[in-house]
Write an enzyme that holds these catalytic residues in place. Structure first.
Site, PDB file in Angstrom:
ATOM      1  N   LEU A 100      -7.161 -12.663 -61.916  1.00 46.46           N
ATOM      2  CA  LEU A 100      -7.560 -11.754 -62.355  1.00 46.46           C
ATOM      3  C   LEU A 100      -5.993 -11.903 -62.408  1.00 46.46           C
ATOM      4  CD1 LEU A 100      -9.351  -8.885 -60.258  1.00 46.46           C
ATOM      5  CD2 LEU A 100      -9.760  -9.985 -62.639  1.00 46.46           C
ATOM      6  N   ASP A 101      -5.489 -10.737 -62.926  1.00 47.58           N
ATOM      7  CA  ASP A 101      -3.429 -10.740 -63.257  1.00 47.58           C
ATOM      8  C   ASP A 101      -3.591  -9.520 -62.341  1.00 47.58           C
ATOM      9  OD1 ASP A 101      -3.945 -11.739 -65.779  1.00 47.58           O
ATOM     10  OD2 ASP A 101      -3.950 -10.121 -66.721  1.00 47.58           O
ATOM     11  N   VAL A 102      -1.501  -9.947 -61.260  1.00 45.79           N
ATOM     12  CA  VAL A 102      -1.183  -8.824 -61.029  1.00 45.79           C
ATOM     13  C   VAL A 102      -1.702  -8.322 -60.371  1.00 45.79           C
ATOM     14  CG1 VAL A 102       1.108  -9.309 -62.153  1.00 45.79           C
ATOM     15  CG2 VAL A 102       1.029  -8.973 -59.824  1.00 45.79           C
ATOM     16  N   LYS A 186      -6.528  -8.009 -72.474  1.00 46.05           N
ATOM     17  CA  LYS A 186      -5.325  -7.063 -72.279  1.00 46.05           C
ATOM     18  C   LYS A 186      -5.697  -7.339 -74.299  1.00 46.05           C
ATOM     19  CE  LYS A 186      -3.520  -6.582 -67.516  1.00 46.05           C
ATOM     20  NZ  LYS A 186      -3.230  -7.548 -67.132  1.00 46.05           N
TER      21      LYS A 186
END
Ligand code: URA
Length: 238
Positions: A100-102, A186
């Site tokens: 997952l992204d930060v 996104k």
């Protein structure tokens, strides 16, 4: 797992040697002396030998409720990595079954079993992932159709695979995708002129984020959760 197998695998002993040290009364499970090799050790038990905690034998399967601000990587110059969240000596051996992204929160699966994680991450198996998305702007009336038809992302040759969008309110939705392209969710909304302001993964294939886990907490998967990844989908779900 039986206690004698746990001791064999953890300390690299034969079954006979493990039985001997168990019978000597030097082995405790969650603080209680256990003298039977047949004792069933639960997934998250603390097994000690001569008051030293033993490393849980692999393979290991973990679900983490990832908090915001932590990166899914072994090293990072700017942020904490999720590895600091684990109170396990062998955690650095686990890899991600999908990062997952930060700034994304929610379900992260980790393991040291490459075959198992491949089943989740390989495009061939089309493992679905469910995200709760909050957007900056209201969704258009055509969003559901657009996600179902496939979306053209920047710098990609092909449309995204059909995705299922369940609209919860004008700016909130559950999105199910079967791929794992870089920043995929996104970028899908960006391609429609919208911006994701919060993203949370709730499910990977059959494994749902445990609501008991607070952000930053983790637990071992149950045997059913581990094997559910290998249960073939019905043809109509594929
Ligand atoms: N899609 C994204 O854009 N970010 C994630 O972290 C996961 C899926």
């Amino acid at each position: 797992m039986r206690l004698d197998k746990y001791i064999c695998d953890s300390l690299g002993l034969t079954r006979k040697e493990a039985t001997k040290i168990i019978k000597s009364g030097d082995v405790t499970v969650d603080g209680d002396i256990q003298k039977s090799g047949a004792f069933k050790v639960r997934e998250q038990a603390c097994v000690e030998w001569q008051e030293r905690e033993l490393v849980k034998p692999g393979p290991n399967y973990i679900m983490l409720n990832k908090p915001e601000g932590f990166v899914c990587s072994q090293e990072d110059d700017f942020n904490h990595t999720v590895y600091v969240l684990f109170d396990e000596p062998n955690a650095y051996k686990w890899h991600f079954a999908g990062r997952l992204d930060v700034d994304t929160t929610g379900l992260v699966l980790m393991t040291d079993d490459g075959q198992w994680s491949h089943r989740i991450t390989s495009p061939k198996h089309k493992c679905d992932k469910v995200y709760r998305v909050v957007l900056a702007d209201p969704m258009g009336h055509d969003y559901v159709e657009k996600f179902a038809e496939g979306i053209q992302l920047r710098n990609e040759k092909e449309l995204t695979k059909p995705a299922y969008l369940e609209v919860l309110s004008e700016k909130e939705a559950l999105l199910t995708i079967h791929e794992g392209k870089y920043h995929q969710v996104k970028r899908m909304f960006a391609a429609l002129g919208n911006k994701v302001i919060s993203l949370h993964r709730e499910r990977i294939g059959p494994i749902v984020l445990d609501p008991e886990l607070e952000p930053g907490e983790y637990r071992y998967l149950s045997d059913n959760e581990i094997s559910s990844v290998f249960i073939p989908k019905r043809p109509e779900d594929a």
